[in-house]
Design an enzyme around this catalytic site. Sequence first.
Site, mmCIF file in Angstrom:
data_model
loop_
_atom_site.group_PDB
_atom_site.id
_atom_site.type_symbol
_atom_site.label_atom_id
_atom_site.label_comp_id
_atom_site.label_asym_id
_atom_site.label_seq_id
_atom_site.Cartn_x
_atom_site.Cartn_y
_atom_site.Cartn_z
ATOM 1 N N GLY A 8 26.869 11.227 34.178
ATOM 2 C CA GLY A 8 26.650 12.390 35.016
ATOM 3 C C GLY A 8 25.308 12.296 35.734
ATOM 4 N N LYS A 12 20.707 7.102 37.176
ATOM 5 C CA LYS A 12 21.075 5.894 36.427
ATOM 6 C C LYS A 12 21.903 4.962 37.315
ATOM 7 C CE LYS A 12 21.460 7.787 31.669
ATOM 8 N NZ LYS A 12 22.381 7.994 30.523
ATOM 9 N N ASP A 67 23.510 4.995 26.913
ATOM 10 C CA ASP A 67 22.945 6.067 26.102
ATOM 11 C C ASP A 67 21.493 5.698 25.837
ATOM 12 O OD1 ASP A 67 23.659 8.663 24.918
ATOM 13 O OD2 ASP A 67 22.860 7.737 23.110
ATOM 14 N N SER A 68 20.615 6.679 25.914
ATOM 15 C CA SER A 68 19.198 6.361 25.818
ATOM 16 C C SER A 68 18.453 7.527 25.203
ATOM 17 C CB SER A 68 18.653 6.061 27.212
ATOM 18 O OG SER A 68 19.130 7.014 28.131
ATOM 19 N N PHE A 140 11.755 11.660 35.151
ATOM 20 C CA PHE A 140 12.589 12.754 34.646
ATOM 21 C C PHE A 140 12.444 12.823 33.135
ATOM 22 C CE2 PHE A 140 16.327 10.773 32.548
ATOM 23 C CZ PHE A 140 16.115 9.445 32.887
ATOM 24 N N ASP A 143 9.439 11.579 30.602
ATOM 25 C CA ASP A 143 8.481 10.670 31.245
ATOM 26 C C ASP A 143 7.022 11.154 31.203
ATOM 27 O OD1 ASP A 143 10.368 8.767 31.758
ATOM 28 O OD2 ASP A 143 10.686 9.333 33.854
ATOM 29 N N HIS A 167 12.940 0.606 29.606
ATOM 30 C CA HIS A 167 13.970 0.245 28.637
ATOM 31 C C HIS A 167 15.303 -0.015 29.353
ATOM 32 C CE1 HIS A 167 13.817 4.420 29.570
ATOM 33 N NE2 HIS A 167 14.799 4.813 28.774
ATOM 34 N N ARG A 168 15.626 0.818 30.364
ATOM 35 C CA ARG A 168 16.902 0.669 31.063
ATOM 36 C C ARG A 168 16.901 -0.577 31.936
ATOM 37 N NH1 ARG A 168 16.938 5.393 32.567
ATOM 38 N NH2 ARG A 168 17.840 6.172 30.658
#
Length: 183
Positions: A8, A12, A67-68, A140, A143, A167-168
Site C-alpha cells: 500500500g 516502496k 516487511d520492515s 517517513f 526516520d 535496509h531496503r
Amino acid sequence: MKIYFATGNSGKVEHAQNILSECEVEQLDVETVEPQSGSIEEIALSKVKQVVEKSDLEDSTFLIADDSGLFVDSLNGFPGPLSSPFDSMVGKERLLDLVDPGADAKFRAAIALHVPDGEDRVFTGKVEGEIVEPRGEGGFGYDPLFLPEGNDKTWGEDPEFKDENSHREEALIQLKEFIERKY
Ligand code: ITT
C-alpha cells in the site's frame, strides 16, 4: 520483465523501480493480513502467498512484498514487525518513554519474491544505528528518530543519504542481482 509489488506504500514501489531499472515495477494494492510473528521474513513470505492466492495473476507473474521495521536491541527487537501499529496506536516518539536516547537499534527489511517456476525466496537488509530525539522532517515513519552508525544526521535530516544506504536498498540490490543471475 514485469514485477508486481504488493504494497500500500507507493514510496516502496518508487524505490524498487529505481533499483530494478531493467524491470517494470507495478504496484498491486491488495489487502493482506499480517500474521503475528516476530519474523519479518515470515511476514513478507505470507504477504506474497496471500496475494498469489487472492489475485487472478497469470502463471508467468513475478511478485514481491516487503516487511520492515525498527528493532531496538534492549527491547528484544520491539517494535520490529509491530512498527506500523505502534506508530499509529501510540506514536513513534513514545519509543523514548521506553528507552533513553543512544539506545542501539537497527532497521531491517525483508523482501519476498514469488517466481513462476520455483520456490519463493527472501532477501534481507539491515542498518545499525541508535535512537535519538526526533530530528528532521524528511523520509517517513521512524526516520527522524534514527541516527545511522557513522553519520551525524538522522534519516529525517538526510533522506538522500538514507536512500542510498538503507535496509531496503540492501535487500533490493540482492533481489536485483538474483534476477540478473537467474532470468
Ligand atoms: P505495506 O505493508 O503495504 O508494504 P507499510 O508502510 O505498512 O506498507 P510495513 O508493514 O513493512 O509497511 O510497516 C513498516 C513500518 O515500519 C512502517 O509503517 C514504518 O513505520 C516503519 N518503517 C519501515 N521502513 C522504514 C523506513 O525506511 N523508514 C522509516 N520507518 C520505516
